[in-house]
Design an enzyme around this catalytic site. Structure first.
Site, PDB file in Angstrom:
ATOM      1  N   ASP A  93       7.880  41.086  15.402  1.00 36.22           N
ATOM      2  CA  ASP A  93       7.614  42.248  14.536  1.00 36.22           C
ATOM      3  C   ASP A  93       7.306  43.518  15.327  1.00 36.22           C
ATOM      4  OD1 ASP A  93       7.772  40.436  12.365  1.00 36.22           O
ATOM      5  OD2 ASP A  93       5.669  39.917  12.685  1.00 36.22           O
ATOM      6  N   LYS A 142      11.836  45.800  16.718  1.00 32.01           N
ATOM      7  CA  LYS A 142      13.050  45.684  17.540  1.00 32.01           C
ATOM      8  C   LYS A 142      14.260  46.193  16.777  1.00 32.01           C
ATOM      9  CE  LYS A 142      12.390  41.226  17.926  1.00 32.01           C
ATOM     10  NZ  LYS A 142      11.031  41.069  17.420  1.00 32.01           N
ATOM     11  N   GLY A 162      13.300  38.830  10.391  1.00 27.04           N
ATOM     12  CA  GLY A 162      13.622  39.676   9.239  1.00 27.04           C
ATOM     13  C   GLY A 162      13.325  41.117   9.528  1.00 27.04           C
ATOM     14  N   HIS A 163      14.254  41.975   9.181  1.00 18.71           N
ATOM     15  CA  HIS A 163      13.934  43.391   9.227  1.00 18.71           C
ATOM     16  C   HIS A 163      14.732  44.134   8.173  1.00 18.71           C
ATOM     17  CE1 HIS A 163      16.980  42.986  12.601  1.00 18.71           C
ATOM     18  NE2 HIS A 163      17.616  43.613  11.652  1.00 18.71           N
ATOM     19  N   GLN A 167      12.084  37.339  17.017  1.00 23.56           N
ATOM     20  CA  GLN A 167      10.701  36.946  17.369  1.00 23.56           C
ATOM     21  C   GLN A 167      10.261  37.649  18.661  1.00 23.56           C
ATOM     22  OE1 GLN A 167      12.869  33.918  16.482  1.00 23.56           O
ATOM     23  NE2 GLN A 167      12.327  34.586  14.440  1.00 23.56           N
TER      24      GLN A 167
HETATM   25  P1  IMP Z   1       8.679  29.408  12.504  1.00 25.04           P
HETATM   26  O1  IMP Z   1       9.502  30.173  13.482  1.00 25.04           O
HETATM   27  O2  IMP Z   1       8.988  29.717  11.089  1.00 25.04           O
HETATM   28  O3  IMP Z   1       8.686  27.943  12.806  1.00 25.04           O
HETATM   29  O4  IMP Z   1       7.149  29.881  12.686  1.00 25.04           O
HETATM   30  C1  IMP Z   1       6.427  29.605  13.877  1.00 25.04           C
HETATM   31  C2  IMP Z   1       5.492  30.768  14.212  1.00 25.04           C
HETATM   32  O5  IMP Z   1       6.280  31.902  14.580  1.00 25.04           O
HETATM   33  C3  IMP Z   1       4.630  31.251  13.060  1.00 25.04           C
HETATM   34  O6  IMP Z   1       3.392  31.704  13.581  1.00 25.04           O
HETATM   35  C4  IMP Z   1       5.404  32.407  12.478  1.00 25.04           C
HETATM   36  O7  IMP Z   1       4.557  33.316  11.811  1.00 25.04           O
HETATM   37  C5  IMP Z   1       5.967  33.007  13.749  1.00 25.04           C
HETATM   38  N1  IMP Z   1       7.217  33.741  13.527  1.00 25.04           N
HETATM   39  C6  IMP Z   1       8.449  33.229  13.332  1.00 25.04           C
HETATM   40  N2  IMP Z   1       9.352  34.204  13.188  1.00 25.04           N
HETATM   41  C7  IMP Z   1       8.690  35.364  13.320  1.00 25.04           C
HETATM   42  C8  IMP Z   1       9.093  36.729  13.298  1.00 25.04           C
HETATM   43  O8  IMP Z   1      10.274  37.082  13.145  1.00 25.04           O
HETATM   44  N3  IMP Z   1       8.096  37.653  13.464  1.00 25.04           N
HETATM   45  C9  IMP Z   1       6.810  37.291  13.678  1.00 25.04           C
HETATM   46  N4  IMP Z   1       6.389  36.029  13.707  1.00 25.04           N
HETATM   47  C10 IMP Z   1       7.321  35.067  13.526  1.00 25.04           C
END
Ligand code: IMP
Length: 426
Positions: free
Chosen positions: A13, A16, A40-41, A223
């Site tokens: 977040d 990017k 997501g953006h 991420q």
């Molecule tokens: P997962 O990727 O859904 O398995 O989540 C694992 C961890 O990564 C969690 O703490 C999510 O909140 C974090 N996370 C996954 N994708 C994002 C993102 O695009 N932005 C911020 N945090 C993310």
């Protein structure tokens, strides 16, 4: 030629999307290499507003090819609705969107398995986005994944679905969930694949030709480095490799071909989900950051945890990724502060006179660390309309210079608002 990787330098977040948007204007190719629809953006351009999770951010430049590389896991439904929303605005994607058949597919059982694990962990849960990302990558690395390749032969797909459900359905029964019917899964997925089939083609050859021809290629990280599966705050991390190194493996390009790495970091820190965050705030300052920065998750809507900029973390992720320059985003969110703190390292042992670094320990250790801060004066005026570095308030310039000094990397871009033109090229 440039092959530029845009990498998240914190916990995701970092805005990017805006940097990719700016840089994609000169890109022949924009490629995603990790993650899935956990990212997501929101993209706002002359065609309207798009909420994107999978499609690389460059689709609206008619000459740009968008690649979803083999390191990405695909939710077929999400991809279909994104393609439809883009095409509905009159944007052509034929021959411009390439989805690698090596991509693993998120199957209906993956979010179910994830929820079982998250529930079982209770207070220690990762706090995932609940898209089934972890179990999909887990199946991938344990040779139990289903790839887009498998959809080319219904017999192979059927057999794989049956095998997976022969193992997974007993687990669902044990945990009181309704087992999945193989035939229904097969029919649903085949139907979705048929809509996407025209976009599924291997991008390896195209990328190699483009590298040889000296084209501009933009590698769009999802991420952030602190969510990396090895170097992040494991197990409070994601399942993919959101690093510059991940771009090479996740797309099939030689690491030495990456010419520039841009690390994107917010001028403060946020995180969603569980896990340690040493500079997290719980006071009024946190509320200001959250409200001014609109810090709510794009995928889940969860409020993001907010805190001061942590230079130790960004120094670490810059070293890890070989960051050439930083893009410092959301500087304007700090506009109203009287004074601002910057984390410079941790006190893990009260007896030791030296500061500890992030990479010395694990998430459990980091939780026990106390951050050490320096405090700098705020600028207490709006930076929203500033176009040149020299026109920033002197305190803001000093803040940026301090970050450069602590992180050891130059700041190349400063973002002072959500719009494309609210960006200072330093
Ligand atoms: P997962 O990727 O859904 O398995 O989540 C694992 C961890 O990564 C969690 O703490 C999510 O909140 C974090 N996370 C996954 N994708 C994002 C993102 O695009 N932005 C911020 N945090 C993310």
């Amino acid at each position: 030629m440039s092959v530029t990787a845009v990498i998240g330098s914190q916990w995701g977040d970092e805005a990017k999307g805006k940097m990719v948007d700016i840089l994609s204007q000169n890109a022949h190719i924009v490629a995603r290499f990790n993650g899935g629809d956990n990212a997501g953006h929101t993209v706002v351009n002359q065609y309207g507003t798009f909420k994107l999770r999978l499609t690389p951010n460059g689709f609206y430049n008619s000459d740009t090819i968008c690649i979803i590389g083999p390191g990405v896991v695909i939710n077929l439904n999400t991809l279909i609705s994104e393609i439809e929303s883009i095409q509905a605005k009159g944007i052509q994607l034929d021959n411009r969107l390439w989805v690698s058949p090596r991509c693993n597919v998120i199957m209906p059982w993956h979010p179910m398995l994830e929820s079982i694990y998250e529930k079982a962990k209770g207070k220690s849960q990762t706090g995932t986005t609940r898209r089934g990302i972890g179990p999909t990558y887990a199946d991938k690395v344990s040779y139990n994944g289903i790839r887009l390749f498998d959809f080319r032969d219904e017999y192979i797909l059927k057999e794989k679905i049956q095998t997976q459900l022969s193992v997974k359905n007993p687990i669902f029964r044990e945990f009181g969930l309704k087992p999945l019917e193989p035939d229904r899964c097969l029919a649903e997925k085949i139907q979705q694949y048929q809509i996407l089939a025209e976009f599924v083609r291997e991008s390896f050859g195209l990328l190699q030709e483009s590298l040889a021809a000296g084209k501009n290629i933009l590698l769009e990280g999802a991420q952030g480095a602190l969510l990396d599966n090895i170097w992040g705050t494991y197990p409070f991390c994601t399942a993919s490799v959101p690093l510059a190194g991940g771009a090479a493996a996740g797309l099939g390009i030689p690491p030495g071909k990456i010419t520039r790495v841009i690390g994107v970091a917010k001028a403060y820190t946020t995180r969603v989900g569980g896990g340690p965050m040493p500079t997290e705030l719980f006071d009024e300052a946190s509320e200001i950051l959250q409200q001014q920065g609109h810090e709510f998750g794009t995928v889940t809507g969860r409020p993001r945890r907010c805190g001061w900029f942590d230079a130790d973390l960004v120094q670490f992720t810059s070293q890890l990724n070989g960051v050439d320059e930083l893009a410092l985003t959301k500087l304007d969110v700090l506009d109203t502060f009287e004074s601002i703190k910057i984390g410079v390292g941790y006190r893990s042992d009260q007896k030791s006179s030296s500061l500890s670094h992030y990479w010395e320990g694990d998430a459990h250790w980091l939780e026990s660390c106390k951050p050490e801060y320096i405090e700098v004066p705020g600028w207490k005026q709006s930076t929203r309309n500033v176009k040149n570095f020299a026109d920033l308030p002197v305190e803001a310039q000093d803040y940026i210079r301090k970050i450069e000094e602590l992180v050891g990397v130059k700041v190349g871009f400063v973002s002072v608002g959500p719009d494309r033109d609210e960006t200072i090229m330093v």
